[in-house]
Design a protein around this motif. Structure first.
Motif, PDB file in Angstrom:
ATOM      1  N   GLY A   1     -17.614   5.811  -2.626  1.00 50.47           N
ATOM      2  CA  GLY A   1     -18.087   4.413  -2.652  1.00 50.47           C
ATOM      3  C   GLY A   1     -17.474   3.756  -1.520  1.00 50.47           C
ATOM      4  N   LEU A   2     -16.735   3.368  -1.095  1.00 45.42           N
ATOM      5  CA  LEU A   2     -16.648   3.067   0.546  1.00 45.42           C
ATOM      6  C   LEU A   2     -17.241   3.459   0.868  1.00 45.42           C
ATOM      7  CD1 LEU A   2     -14.694   0.925   2.085  1.00 45.42           C
ATOM      8  CD2 LEU A   2     -13.672   3.009   3.173  1.00 45.42           C
ATOM      9  N   ASN A   3     -18.093   4.550   1.547  1.00 46.58           N
ATOM     10  CA  ASN A   3     -19.155   5.046   2.452  1.00 46.58           C
ATOM     11  C   ASN A   3     -20.482   4.497   2.026  1.00 46.58           C
ATOM     12  OD1 ASN A   3     -17.592   6.451   4.061  1.00 46.58           O
ATOM     13  ND2 ASN A   3     -18.438   8.484   3.648  1.00 46.58           N
ATOM     14  N   VAL A   4     -20.745   4.549   0.930  1.00 44.14           N
ATOM     15  CA  VAL A   4     -22.283   3.351  -0.026  1.00 44.14           C
ATOM     16  C   VAL A   4     -22.040   2.059   0.733  1.00 44.14           C
ATOM     17  CG1 VAL A   4     -23.264   3.204  -2.002  1.00 44.14           C
ATOM     18  CG2 VAL A   4     -22.154   5.326  -1.447  1.00 44.14           C
ATOM     19  N   VAL A   5     -20.830   1.062  -0.164  1.00 42.80           N
ATOM     20  CA  VAL A   5     -20.428  -0.046  -0.033  1.00 42.80           C
ATOM     21  C   VAL A   5     -21.227  -0.409   2.031  1.00 42.80           C
ATOM     22  CG1 VAL A   5     -18.476  -1.250   0.623  1.00 42.80           C
ATOM     23  CG2 VAL A   5     -19.450  -0.787  -1.447  1.00 42.80           C
ATOM     24  N   ILE A   6     -20.439   0.296   2.800  1.00 45.33           N
ATOM     25  CA  ILE A   6     -20.124   0.208   4.242  1.00 45.33           C
ATOM     26  C   ILE A   6     -22.466   0.867   4.799  1.00 45.33           C
ATOM     27  CG2 ILE A   6     -19.635   0.943   6.544  1.00 45.33           C
ATOM     28  CD1 ILE A   6     -17.278   1.890   5.257  1.00 45.33           C
ATOM     29  N   LYS A   7     -22.445   1.757   4.269  1.00 46.25           N
ATOM     30  CA  LYS A   7     -24.386   2.085   4.420  1.00 46.25           C
ATOM     31  C   LYS A   7     -24.750   1.240   3.584  1.00 46.25           C
ATOM     32  CE  LYS A   7     -27.457   4.918   6.208  1.00 46.25           C
ATOM     33  NZ  LYS A   7     -27.278   4.829   7.842  1.00 46.25           N
ATOM     34  N   THR A   8     -24.682   0.609   2.802  1.00 49.28           N
ATOM     35  CA  THR A   8     -25.448  -0.698   2.273  1.00 49.28           C
ATOM     36  C   THR A   8     -25.956  -2.111   3.136  1.00 49.28           C
ATOM     37  OG1 THR A   8     -25.218  -0.010  -0.041  1.00 49.28           O
ATOM     38  CG2 THR A   8     -25.670  -2.477   0.170  1.00 49.28           C
ATOM     39  N   VAL A   9     -24.930  -1.900   3.585  1.00 52.33           N
ATOM     40  CA  VAL A   9     -25.048  -3.642   4.704  1.00 52.33           C
ATOM     41  C   VAL A   9     -25.214  -3.225   6.127  1.00 52.33           C
ATOM     42  CG1 VAL A   9     -22.673  -4.954   6.189  1.00 52.33           C
ATOM     43  CG2 VAL A   9     -22.004  -4.304   4.177  1.00 52.33           C
ATOM     44  N   GLU A  10     -25.109  -1.474   6.039  1.00 55.39           N
ATOM     45  CA  GLU A  10     -25.550  -1.793   7.224  1.00 55.39           C
ATOM     46  C   GLU A  10     -27.511  -1.123   7.651  1.00 55.39           C
ATOM     47  OE1 GLU A  10     -23.372   2.215   8.581  1.00 55.39           O
ATOM     48  OE2 GLU A  10     -21.635   0.003   9.540  1.00 55.39           O
ATOM     49  N   LYS A  11     -27.996  -1.061   6.094  1.00 54.15           N
ATOM     50  CA  LYS A  11     -28.695  -1.087   5.282  1.00 54.15           C
ATOM     51  C   LYS A  11     -29.551  -1.782   5.928  1.00 54.15           C
ATOM     52  CE  LYS A  11     -29.518   2.814   2.278  1.00 54.15           C
ATOM     53  NZ  LYS A  11     -31.218   3.495   2.824  1.00 54.15           N
ATOM     54  N   GLY A  12     -28.606  -2.678   5.168  1.00 55.13           N
ATOM     55  CA  GLY A  12     -29.170  -4.483   5.966  1.00 55.13           C
ATOM     56  C   GLY A  12     -29.663  -4.513   7.199  1.00 55.13           C
TER      57      GLY A  12
END
Ligand SMILES: [Zn+2]
Length: 426
Positions: A289-300
């Motif tokens: 879940g933490l990885n998904v959160v980080i990647k979500t910001v980095e996609k932005g």
């Protein structure tokens, strides 16, 4: 990332302005320099506020997932109900940036610091140099044991390469012009081993050594006071025509002036990511879940370089490139896989429970099943679209591979030019 659970993680990023960055205090008053840049209350230097970064990032993360096939609502872009649509409360954007929905709300899991100036570009007689202050170095840089100390107001510190390129004056002293200020060259410094300072235990300092290698012979350190002066006297002041927001036409004679940070300004910022597992649900795995959160910001973050930041975005202002050790696609998809499989398992468990309960308990489980179904559907569509996209790429690569493999040439060694012949030609 290790497989042991970590409750939060802080990552440091650099942001490099590809165009002038304007982040105003808002409110247009016509005909005067009233659109002043936002300043840090401690250092009084211009900055990009964390709220501006997170607001832009949320919208860009939403755009990224949307274009990748995830079925998000307009409410997900805002984090709250819009005219027609609610925030869903379950998608990666709502999970990462928070949401308000009916009686339920959740604050976001990504905390953005302000982006502060790390290096400021100044045109000098030896070309562009990036200026920073002794104070900024102390705060953000791990100088690998070499002590920068305090720099006097009359001097600047730089690498040997810069000193070597300066002409000597009559008194054998070396000077460099920083805009309108002349400073004398002080001690020589070596910044080849500089690193961004760690923020403590759960901090992941992005590997920015490539960036430092590029700029190491272009950096000058001045005193805190002189740095203020250099920054403030080198802001770009521009005059623009005011556009009527309703008609889109220029308003007669409505000129306004604003200040912007110049192209090439390097900012430093960090984002602290909280592990969604802190809030209990087992679908998030240890760190998936933490990885998904980080990647979500980095996609932005990826879209900042094409869509920009700040108030002048529509005029092509404020495109910035964000650098850091971003989560790789492989690691991200491994986490998505585990996350979705956990969700599905939870869905099945709840379905089995549903048959054994009644009344209020049943309603509660029903609601939770609905929530999970929504999330699973979002990911199902997203995964399908990504699979198709990859298939297309693989087919394309296969075709190219087949063409390349089918090229049939033999090289006769006798035809190769040898050194003697080359020598004769020369
Ligand atoms: Zn949502």
């Amino acid at each position: 990332m290790s497989n042991t659970f970590i409750s939060f993680k802080t990552k440091t990023y650099l942001a490099i302005a590809k165009e002038p960055v304007y982040v105003g205090t808002g409110g247009y008053r016509i005909g005067r320099v009233d659109n002043t840049i936002i300043r840090d209350s401690g250092t009084n230097l211009p900055k990009i506020p964390g709220t501006t970064i997170s607001g832009n990032a949320r919208y860009y993360s939403w755009l990224a997932y949307k274009s990748e096939g995830m079925n998000l609502t307009l409410g997900c872009a805002k984090g709250k109900r819009t005219e027609k649509e609610n925030a869903c409360g379950m998608c990666p954007v709502c999970l990462t940036y928070g949401f308000i929905k009916d009686e339920k709300s959740h604050s976001g899991l990504a905390y953005f610091s302000d982006a502060r100036i790390l290096f400021f570009p100044v045109a000098t007689m030896i070309g562009t140099v990036w200026v920073t202050s002794d104070e900024i170095v102390r705060e953000f840089i791990d100088t690998d044991g070499s002590n920068i100390g305090s720099v006097s107001k009359e001097k600047f510190l730089a690498a040997l390469e810069i000193k070597n390129s300066l002409p000597e004056n009559n008194s054998n002293k070396l000077f460099l012009n920083f805009g309108w200020i002349m400073l004398e060259s002080g001690r020589e410094i070596d910044i080849s081993l500089w690193k961004i300072k760690s923020n403590g235990e759960n901090s992941e300092v992005s590997d920015l050594s490539d960036f430092f290698k590029k700029v190491e012979n272009r950096i000058c350190i001045v005193s805190k006071e002189v740095f203020h002066h250099i920054v403030n006297s080198n802001l770009e002041t521009r005059t623009s025509v005011s556009i009527n927001p309703v008609t889109g036409a220029a308003e007669g004679g409505a000129l306004f002036t604003y200040e912007a940070l110049p192209r090439g300004t390097v900012f430093i910022m960090d984002v602290t990511y909280e592990n969604p597992k802190n809030y209990g649900n087992d679908e998030y795995g240890d760190n998936d879940g933490l990885n998904v959160v980080i990647k979500t910001v980095e996609k932005g973050f990826e879209l900042f370089s094409s869509l920009g930041i700040g108030g002048m975005g529509t005029r092509g202002f404020g495109k910035i490139e964000i650098k850091g050790s971003m989560i790789g696609e492989k690691e991200y998809w491994e986490s998505v896989k585990k996350y979705v499989e956990n969700l599905e398992k939870r869905y099945n468990d709840l379905q089995a429970q549903l048959e054994k309960v009644e009344g209020e308990e049943k309603e509660k489980i029903d609601k939770e099943i609905k929530r999970i179904t929504h999330s699973l559907n979002l990911y199902r569509k997203y995964i399908e679209v990504q699979k198709k996209k990859l298939e297309k790429q693989i087919n394309n690569f296969n075709e190219i591979f087949n063409i390349i493999s089918s090229i049939n040439i033999t090289i006769s060694e006798n035809d190769m030019p040898n050194e003697t012949e080359e020598g004769e030609n020369a």
